[in-house]
Structures are given as structure tokens and as C-alpha cells.
Scaffold this motif. Structure first.
Motif, short mmCIF file in Angstrom:
data_model
loop_
_atom_site.label_atom_id
_atom_site.label_comp_id
_atom_site.label_asym_id
_atom_site.label_seq_id
_atom_site.Cartn_x
_atom_site.Cartn_y
_atom_site.Cartn_z
N TRP A 85 0.84 -1.21 0.00
CA TRP A 85 0.00 0.00 0.00
C TRP A 85 0.87 1.25 0.00
N GLN A 86 0.54 2.17 -0.89
CA GLN A 86 1.15 3.51 -0.87
C GLN A 86 0.02 4.52 -0.65
N VAL A 87 0.30 5.52 0.19
CA VAL A 87 -0.65 6.63 0.37
C VAL A 87 0.09 7.92 0.09
N ARG A 88 -0.50 8.77 -0.73
CA ARG A 88 0.05 10.10 -1.00
C ARG A 88 -0.93 11.14 -0.50
N VAL A 89 -0.40 12.14 0.20
CA VAL A 89 -1.23 13.23 0.73
C VAL A 89 -0.61 14.54 0.26
N GLU A 90 -1.44 15.45 -0.21
CA GLU A 90 -0.94 16.79 -0.55
C GLU A 90 -1.83 17.81 0.15
N GLY A 91 -1.21 18.85 0.70
CA GLY A 91 -2.05 19.80 1.41
C GLY A 91 -1.29 21.04 1.84
N VAL A 92 -1.97 21.82 2.66
CA VAL A 92 -1.40 23.06 3.17
C VAL A 92 -1.11 22.91 4.66
N PRO A 160 -5.20 18.14 4.33
CA PRO A 160 -5.12 17.57 2.99
C PRO A 160 -6.08 18.20 1.99
N GLN A 161 -5.56 18.36 0.76
CA GLN A 161 -6.41 18.74 -0.37
C GLN A 161 -6.65 17.53 -1.25
N SER A 162 -5.72 16.56 -1.16
CA SER A 162 -5.92 15.32 -1.91
C SER A 162 -5.23 14.17 -1.19
N LEU A 163 -5.79 12.99 -1.37
CA LEU A 163 -5.17 11.76 -0.88
C LEU A 163 -5.31 10.72 -1.98
N GLU A 164 -4.24 9.94 -2.16
CA GLU A 164 -4.33 8.85 -3.12
C GLU A 164 -3.89 7.55 -2.46
N PHE A 165 -4.70 6.52 -2.64
CA PHE A 165 -4.42 5.20 -2.08
C PHE A 165 -4.08 4.27 -3.25
N ARG A 176 -5.53 2.68 -8.14
CA ARG A 176 -5.25 4.02 -7.60
C ARG A 176 -6.57 4.73 -7.33
N GLU A 177 -6.84 4.96 -6.06
CA GLU A 177 -8.08 5.64 -5.64
C GLU A 177 -7.71 7.05 -5.19
N TYR A 178 -8.20 8.03 -5.92
CA TYR A 178 -7.78 9.42 -5.72
C TYR A 178 -8.95 10.24 -5.18
N PHE A 179 -8.72 10.92 -4.07
CA PHE A 179 -9.74 11.77 -3.44
C PHE A 179 -9.23 13.21 -3.46
N SER A 180 -10.09 14.15 -3.82
CA SER A 180 -9.68 15.55 -3.77
C SER A 180 -10.86 16.41 -3.34
N ARG A 181 -10.54 17.62 -2.90
CA ARG A 181 -11.58 18.58 -2.53
C ARG A 181 -11.05 19.98 -2.80
N ALA A 182 -11.96 20.88 -3.16
CA ALA A 182 -11.54 22.23 -3.54
C ALA A 182 -11.07 23.02 -2.33
N SER A 186 -15.12 21.67 1.56
CA SER A 186 -15.85 21.00 0.48
C SER A 186 -15.95 19.50 0.73
N ASP A 187 -16.91 18.88 0.02
CA ASP A 187 -17.00 17.41 0.06
C ASP A 187 -15.85 16.80 -0.74
N TRP A 188 -15.49 15.59 -0.37
CA TRP A 188 -14.47 14.87 -1.12
C TRP A 188 -15.06 14.32 -2.41
N GLU A 189 -14.27 14.39 -3.46
CA GLU A 189 -14.65 13.73 -4.73
C GLU A 189 -13.69 12.59 -4.96
N LYS A 190 -14.24 11.48 -5.44
CA LYS A 190 -13.38 10.31 -5.62
C LYS A 190 -13.35 9.87 -7.08
N ARG A 191 -12.16 9.53 -7.56
CA ARG A 191 -12.08 8.92 -8.90
C ARG A 191 -10.91 7.94 -8.93
#
Ligand SMILES: Cc1cc2nc3c(=O)[nH]c(=O)nc-3n(C[C@H](O)[C@H](O)[C@H](O)COP(=O)(O)O)c2cc1C
Length: 195
Positions: A85-92, A160-165, A176-182, A186-191
Motif C-alpha cells: 500500500w502507498q498513500v500520497r497526501v498533498e495539502g497546506v 489535505p487537499q488530496s489523498l491517493e491510495f 489508484r483511488e484518488y480523493f480531492s476537494r476544492a 468542500s466534500d471529497w470527490e473520488k475517482r
């Protein structure tokens, strides 16, 4: 599959702690950016992860602390080999209250507090032998009394602004499950992303 990435992160982290029992249970690679755009990365220890973000502790005047003060964007990367498992997080970066930093300080063992106070993280060191000398000096200085938290040491939170599993698969068809929010509100969007 959970549609709340923080809940999903907890499911994974708890499974790793339960099944793998890593010595450094919160080890994560923290990436920062310097003024010239050059990235730098190092491991730090995740303390907590919740709806507010991912908390770690460090010296604010270290290299990473100064980079984050000037460019408050960060990326975190986890790789749990045994699970694939890899998790990536990007944020402020968001500041943490003095009370929360104090609590993190008191969670540390006395040995960890002493090694923290006796060094100026990221500054040059004249000789390796100085490590032991400084630690011995700190032991003597604080003998019989609590070690106070330095004002320049404390928590920082990555909101976090985005997380990817990523679920690694030997046939390279990684999921690759990618979650992001504006915004953090905001609600999380998944793709899904192609591997
Ligand atoms: C597993 C692991 C966990 C670490 N945890 C922390 C930590 O929580 N905080 C910290 O300041 N440094 C931690 N370090 C040391 C950092 O990797 C790094 O050497 C140090 O923070 C200085 O980085 P800088 O000069 O880029 O600021 C850890 C190192 C490893 C290998």
C-alpha cells in the motif's frame, strides 16, 4: 470501499500497526519546497491523523520548518511494503496550538526530549563526538527536573487537499483511488486513476 479518505487512511494505518507492527509506526516521507523551487524530502513521524489533518512534530527553525514557513504546501508519502500500500497526501500547513504541541512534547520519552533539546536541528556539526558531549550536558542541565519544550519545537498539521491510495499489484495493474476537494470545507470527490 470507504468514501471518506480519512476513515480509509485509518483503516489502512490500523491494519498496518495490527498486522505488521512496524518499529516506526508513523514513518512518512515529508516533502517541502525551497525558495528556488527545489524539493526536499525526509521521513518524519505521524502523530495523529483526523478530520483536521496529519500532525507531525519538528523544529520550526529546521530546514523543513523554514521551508514550510515560506511555502506552506507539503506532500506526505507512506509505503507499507508488507501490505503493498502507498498513500500520497498533498495539502497546506496549518499551525498547531501551544497546548497541542505541549501534549506532543509530554508524550515523548525523557530520552527523546533530551536529544531534542541538545541539538539545533539542520545546523552543521563539527564532529561526531560532539553528539555524546551535548547529550551529556543536557542530562546534567536538566537533572532532577522536567525538560521544557523549546519554543521552536512543536506540531505542524498538513490539511489535505488530496489523498491517493495505491494498492500495488504484482501484475502492475495497481489500483489508484484518488480523493480531492476544492477547500477544506468542500466534500471529497473520488475517482480512479490509471496505474
Ligand atoms: C523514521 C524516521 C522518523 C523521523 N521522525 C522525525 C520527526 O518526527 N521529526 C523530525 O524533526 N525529524 C524526524 N526524523 C529526522 C528527519 O528525517 C530529518 O533528518 C530531520 O528532521 C532534519 O530534516 P531537515 O534538515 O530537512 O529539517 C525522522 C527520521 C526517520 C528516519
Amino acid at each position: 470501499m470507504s468514501d471518506d479518505p480519512i476513515a480509509k487512511f485509518h483503516q489502512w494505518w490500523e491494519a498496518v500497526i495490527r498486522d505488521v507492527q512496524p518499529k516506526h509506526r508513523g514513518a512518512m516521507c515529508l516533502s517541502t519546497v525551497a525558495d528556488n523551487g527545489m524539493p526536499s524530502a525526509r521521513f518524519v513521524a505521524l502523530k495523529t491523523a483526523d478530520a483536521r489533518g496529519f500532525l507531525f512534530c519538528t523544529w520550526f527553525n529546521s530546514r523543513k520548518g523554514q521551508e514550510l514557513a515560506r511555502h506552506p504546501h507539503a506532500a506526505l508519502t507512506f509505503w507499507w511494503e508488507e501490505k503493498g500500500w502507498q498513500v500520497r497526501v498533498e495539502g497546506v500547513i496549518a499551525p498547531v496550538s501551544a497546548q497541542e504541541s505541549d501534549a506532543a512534547w509530554h508524550d515523548r520519552s525523557r530520552d527523546a526530549q533530551l536529544t531534542t533539546v541538545c541539538f539545533q536541528q539542520s545546523q552543521p556539526l563539527a564532529t561526531e563526538a560532539e553528539l555524546e558531549v551535548r547529550l551529556q550536558q543536557a542530562r546534567q542541565q536538566y537533572e532532577g527536573q522536567p525538560v521544557p519544550r523549546p519554543a521552536q519545537w512543536g506540531g505542524l498539521r498538513v490539511v489535505p487537499q488530496s489523498l491517493e491510495f495505491l494498492t500495488f499489484r504484482d501484475n502492475r495493474l495497481h489500483l489508484r483511488e484518488y480523493f480531492s476537494r476544492a477547500t477544506p470545507q468542500s466534500d471529497w470527490e473520488k475517482r480512479l486513476l490509471q496505474p
